[in-house]
Design a protein around this motif. Structure first.
Motif, PDB file in Angstrom:
ATOM      1  N   GLU A  10       0.864  -1.189   0.000  1.00 44.31           N
ATOM      2  CA  GLU A  10       0.000   0.000   0.000  1.00 44.31           C
ATOM      3  C   GLU A  10       0.899   1.236   0.000  1.00 44.31           C
ATOM      4  OE1 GLU A  10      -3.500   2.224   2.600  1.00 44.31           O
ATOM      5  OE2 GLU A  10      -3.072   0.098   2.931  1.00 44.31           O
ATOM      6  N   ILE A  11       0.706   2.075  -0.983  1.00 42.06           N
ATOM      7  CA  ILE A  11       1.555   3.254  -1.163  1.00 42.06           C
ATOM      8  C   ILE A  11       1.233   4.300  -0.105  1.00 42.06           C
ATOM      9  CG2 ILE A  11       2.256   5.073  -2.763  1.00 42.06           C
ATOM     10  CD1 ILE A  11       3.039   2.173  -3.560  1.00 42.06           C
ATOM     11  N   ASP A  12       2.273   4.781   0.592  1.00 43.42           N
ATOM     12  CA  ASP A  12       2.055   5.827   1.586  1.00 43.42           C
ATOM     13  C   ASP A  12       2.564   7.164   1.057  1.00 43.42           C
ATOM     14  OD1 ASP A  12       4.824   5.800   1.806  1.00 43.42           O
ATOM     15  OD2 ASP A  12       4.848   4.632   3.654  1.00 43.42           O
ATOM     16  N   GLU A  13       2.517   8.189   1.906  1.00 45.42           N
ATOM     17  CA  GLU A  13       2.866   9.544   1.463  1.00 45.42           C
ATOM     18  C   GLU A  13       4.315   9.672   1.029  1.00 45.42           C
ATOM     19  OE1 GLU A  13       3.837  11.282   5.947  1.00 45.42           O
ATOM     20  OE2 GLU A  13       2.213  12.125   4.769  1.00 45.42           O
ATOM     21  N   ASN A  14       5.187   8.788   1.524  1.00 47.56           N
ATOM     22  CA  ASN A  14       6.596   8.874   1.139  1.00 47.56           C
ATOM     23  C   ASN A  14       6.821   8.528  -0.322  1.00 47.56           C
ATOM     24  OD1 ASN A  14       7.760   9.697   3.596  1.00 47.56           O
ATOM     25  ND2 ASN A  14       7.608   7.623   4.417  1.00 47.56           N
ATOM     26  N   ALA A  15       5.908   7.758  -0.912  1.00 44.87           N
ATOM     27  CA  ALA A  15       6.058   7.362  -2.317  1.00 44.87           C
ATOM     28  C   ALA A  15       5.078   8.091  -3.226  1.00 44.87           C
ATOM     29  CB  ALA A  15       5.880   5.848  -2.451  1.00 44.87           C
ATOM     30  N   ASP A  16       4.268   8.975  -2.669  1.00 45.39           N
ATOM     31  CA  ASP A  16       3.271   9.696  -3.465  1.00 45.39           C
ATOM     32  C   ASP A  16       3.957  10.516  -4.556  1.00 45.39           C
ATOM     33  OD1 ASP A  16       0.296  10.588  -3.536  1.00 45.39           O
ATOM     34  OD2 ASP A  16       1.424  12.456  -3.661  1.00 45.39           O
ATOM     35  N   GLY A  17       3.514  10.336  -5.806  1.00 48.26           N
ATOM     36  CA  GLY A  17       4.083  11.067  -6.933  1.00 48.26           C
ATOM     37  C   GLY A  17       5.299  10.432  -7.557  1.00 48.26           C
ATOM     38  N   GLN A  18       5.774   9.315  -7.004  1.00 45.33           N
ATOM     39  CA  GLN A  18       6.969   8.664  -7.530  1.00 45.33           C
ATOM     40  C   GLN A  18       6.618   7.759  -8.714  1.00 45.33           C
ATOM     41  OE1 GLN A  18       9.100   6.508  -4.532  1.00 45.33           O
ATOM     42  NE2 GLN A  18      11.052   6.724  -5.550  1.00 45.33           N
ATOM     43  N   ARG A  19       7.526   7.650  -9.678  1.00 47.43           N
ATOM     44  CA  ARG A  19       7.329   6.737 -10.803  1.00 47.43           C
ATOM     45  C   ARG A  19       7.375   5.286 -10.330  1.00 47.43           C
ATOM     46  NH1 ARG A  19       9.770   8.376 -16.367  1.00 47.43           N
ATOM     47  NH2 ARG A  19      10.340   6.171 -16.303  1.00 47.43           N
ATOM     48  N   VAL A  20       6.603   4.433 -11.023  1.00 49.23           N
ATOM     49  CA  VAL A  20       6.565   3.025 -10.659  1.00 49.23           C
ATOM     50  C   VAL A  20       7.939   2.386 -10.755  1.00 49.23           C
ATOM     51  CG1 VAL A  20       5.707   0.749 -11.407  1.00 49.23           C
ATOM     52  CG2 VAL A  20       4.132   2.673 -11.214  1.00 49.23           C
ATOM     53  N   ASP A  21       8.675   2.649 -11.842  1.00 47.96           N
ATOM     54  CA  ASP A  21       9.989   2.004 -12.003  1.00 47.96           C
ATOM     55  C   ASP A  21      10.967   2.444 -10.925  1.00 47.96           C
ATOM     56  OD1 ASP A  21      10.111   4.565 -13.059  1.00 47.96           O
ATOM     57  OD2 ASP A  21      11.233   3.999 -14.856  1.00 47.96           O
ATOM     58  N   ASN A  22      10.974   3.743 -10.609  1.00 52.70           N
ATOM     59  CA  ASN A  22      11.894   4.222  -9.568  1.00 52.70           C
ATOM     60  C   ASN A  22      11.554   3.626  -8.210  1.00 52.70           C
ATOM     61  OD1 ASN A  22      13.309   5.781 -11.396  1.00 52.70           O
ATOM     62  ND2 ASN A  22      12.105   7.621 -11.014  1.00 52.70           N
TER      63      ASN A  22
ATOM     64  N   GLU B 117       6.520   4.547 -16.325  1.00 47.19           N
ATOM     65  CA  GLU B 117       6.504   5.976 -15.990  1.00 47.19           C
ATOM     66  C   GLU B 117       5.253   6.402 -15.235  1.00 47.19           C
ATOM     67  OE1 GLU B 117       5.001   5.561 -20.283  1.00 47.19           O
ATOM     68  OE2 GLU B 117       6.547   4.673 -18.974  1.00 47.19           O
ATOM     69  N   SER B 118       4.325   5.479 -14.978  1.00 40.46           N
ATOM     70  CA  SER B 118       3.103   5.822 -14.239  1.00 40.46           C
ATOM     71  C   SER B 118       3.450   6.334 -12.840  1.00 40.46           C
ATOM     72  CB  SER B 118       2.185   4.605 -14.133  1.00 40.46           C
ATOM     73  OG  SER B 118       1.772   4.170 -15.411  1.00 40.46           O
ATOM     74  N   LYS B 119       2.653   7.269 -12.344  1.00 41.17           N
ATOM     75  CA  LYS B 119       2.898   7.860 -11.032  1.00 41.17           C
ATOM     76  C   LYS B 119       2.041   7.188  -9.959  1.00 41.17           C
ATOM     77  CE  LYS B 119       5.772  11.060 -12.467  1.00 41.17           C
ATOM     78  NZ  LYS B 119       5.427  12.483 -12.431  1.00 41.17           N
ATOM     79  N   LEU B 120       2.642   6.982  -8.805  1.00 43.28           N
ATOM     80  CA  LEU B 120       1.944   6.382  -7.672  1.00 43.28           C
ATOM     81  C   LEU B 120       1.243   7.461  -6.861  1.00 43.28           C
ATOM     82  CD1 LEU B 120       4.814   4.003  -6.497  1.00 43.28           C
ATOM     83  CD2 LEU B 120       2.743   3.323  -7.718  1.00 43.28           C
ATOM     84  N   ARG B 121       0.153   7.066  -6.202  1.00 40.49           N
ATOM     85  CA  ARG B 121      -0.576   7.972  -5.335  1.00 40.49           C
ATOM     86  C   ARG B 121      -0.822   7.299  -3.987  1.00 40.49           C
ATOM     87  NH1 ARG B 121       1.223  11.336  -7.875  1.00 40.49           N
ATOM     88  NH2 ARG B 121       0.293  12.504  -9.603  1.00 40.49           N
ATOM     89  N   THR B 122      -0.898   8.093  -2.947  1.00 41.93           N
ATOM     90  CA  THR B 122      -1.140   7.561  -1.605  1.00 41.93           C
ATOM     91  C   THR B 122      -2.417   6.727  -1.590  1.00 41.93           C
ATOM     92  OG1 THR B 122      -0.053   9.486  -0.609  1.00 41.93           O
ATOM     93  CG2 THR B 122      -1.488   8.175   0.816  1.00 41.93           C
ATOM     94  N   GLY B 123      -2.330   5.526  -1.030  1.00 36.47           N
ATOM     95  CA  GLY B 123      -3.491   4.640  -0.957  1.00 36.47           C
ATOM     96  C   GLY B 123      -3.555   3.626  -2.080  1.00 36.47           C
ATOM     97  N   ASP B 124      -2.723   3.791  -3.139  1.00 31.42           N
ATOM     98  CA  ASP B 124      -2.692   2.809  -4.223  1.00 31.42           C
ATOM     99  C   ASP B 124      -2.214   1.455  -3.702  1.00 31.42           C
ATOM    100  OD1 ASP B 124      -3.549   4.589  -6.109  1.00 31.42           O
ATOM    101  OD2 ASP B 124      -1.596   4.942  -7.031  1.00 31.42           O
ATOM    102  N   SER B 125      -2.646   0.394  -4.384  1.00 30.59           N
ATOM    103  CA  SER B 125      -2.194  -0.957  -4.060  1.00 30.59           C
ATOM    104  C   SER B 125      -1.331  -1.469  -5.212  1.00 30.59           C
ATOM    105  CB  SER B 125      -3.388  -1.891  -3.840  1.00 30.59           C
ATOM    106  OG  SER B 125      -2.944  -3.213  -3.597  1.00 30.59           O
ATOM    107  N   LEU B 126      -0.094  -1.804  -4.923  1.00 27.78           N
ATOM    108  CA  LEU B 126       0.843  -2.275  -5.941  1.00 27.78           C
ATOM    109  C   LEU B 126       1.129  -3.757  -5.715  1.00 27.78           C
ATOM    110  CD1 LEU B 126       2.616  -1.108  -8.303  1.00 27.78           C
ATOM    111  CD2 LEU B 126       4.486  -1.045  -6.657  1.00 27.78           C
TER     112      LEU B 126
END
Length: 318
Positions: A14-26, A59-68
């Motif tokens: 589960e994506i938290d605020e630390n990864a919000d806006g980060q690219r999937v690959d990074n 290059e997709s961007k992650l958002r807080t609350g996303d499930s990867l």
């Protein structure tokens, strides 16, 4: 960060605020430590990485609350990482920490230790700290220091802190102060050096920086603190952050760093450096000043001068 031995099962993060806006690959490159970069991009292309149950692009961007969703990844024996936490050099980093909060770690980086692994190096400061702090989800370098430069190095433990510091760097609100031992008597007419710098790549892959009209704008403020018989102790305040900036600007001012065998080719000075037991130059980031995010409070930290630098200064007095 997922441990190597856990790659053999499906993971849902589960994506938290630390990864919000980060690219999937990074995000995956930092999370799946030990998995080759080519393998990560392959499983993205094959659709094995799912974001909120859907295929996703690198290059997709992650958002807080996303499930990867991360699939099982079988590692070859040679791919597996060494447990850095057992290395003496990594353990020694603990004693180098000047300050640690829930937002950052400030380190007095030793000379000779790279800030990150790569280019033939198995690990650096950031890999070492991640091994020492395995429960920290986010540890990223705010800025860099050359391998042979010692002193204040700031590491973010929150993305919000990293973003704030990068903005302070961009707006020149973060103040970095260095001490350097240079060859020759420093001329005070060079208290500000604005020579543009161009980075060149040698055939060996080594970086070499020159003053060049086509280079990037660069600005370093200097002040001579003490003059010895044939050398000087100077303070340097870089206003820009170019590769090897202080070293090349000192050379441009006619006083290259003592022991800087890349930019100081004077054979007499090389002999002096060897007699003093120097294997590299003496450049120390002794002070760092910055603001906490969303605050006007200024914090200043100081890293003690390394013993070798102190010893050389005492010998030069004689």
């Amino acid at each position: 960060m997922i441990a190597v031995q856990e790659f053999n099962q499906v993971h849902f993060i589960e994506i938290d605020e630390n990864a919000d806006g980060q690219r999937v690959d990074n995000f995956l490159l930092k999370t799946l430590k030990g998995v080759p970069k080519s393998r990560i991009y392959r499983i993205i292309r094959k659709g094995e990485i799912r974001l909120n149950k859907k295929r996703v692009k690198a290059e997709s961007k992650l958002r807080t609350g996303d499930s990867l969703r991360i699939p099982p990844i079988r590692l070859q024996q040679e791919d597996k990482q060494v447990d850095l936490s057992k290395f003496d050099k990594v353990q020694a980093l603990e004693s180098c920490i000047i300050e640690e909060t829930n937002q950052f770690i400030l380190l007095n980086k030793p000379s000779g230790l790279a800030v990150h692994g790569g280019s033939g190096l198995s690990f650096g400061v950031i890999e070492g700290l991640r091994a020492l702090r395995p429960k920290e989800k986010f540890l990223e370098l705010v800025h860099r220091l050359d391998r042979d430069t010692s002193g204040c190095l700031l590491i973010a433990k929150r993305r919000s802190f990293l973003t704030s510091c990068h903005e302070q760097l961009r707006c020149k609100k973060m103040r970095k102060e260095y001490l350097a031992v240079v060859s020759g008597a420093w001329n005070n007419q060079f208290n500000q050096v604005t020579a543009p710098l161009k980075k060149n790549q040698l055939r060996s892959g080594e970086r070499h920086v020159t003053v060049d009209p086509e280079g990037k704008a660069s600005d370093t403020r200097f002040k001579c603190l003490k003059r010895f018989k044939r050398h000087s102790l100077v303070r340097a305040l870089p206003q820009t952050g170019r590769t090897h900036q202080i070293r090349v600007h000192a050379l441009y001012a006619g006083c290259p760093l003592l022991g800087d065998f890349k930019y100081n080719d004077n054979p007499d000075e090389e002999k002096v450096a060897i007699e003093l037991g120097l294997k590299t130059f003496l450049l120390h980031a002794n002070k760092l000043t910055f603001n906490l995010p969303d605050s006007d409070k200024r914090l200043t930290f100081e890293a003690p001068i390394p013993p070798q630098m102190n010893n050389v200064i005492e010998k030069l007095k004689d």
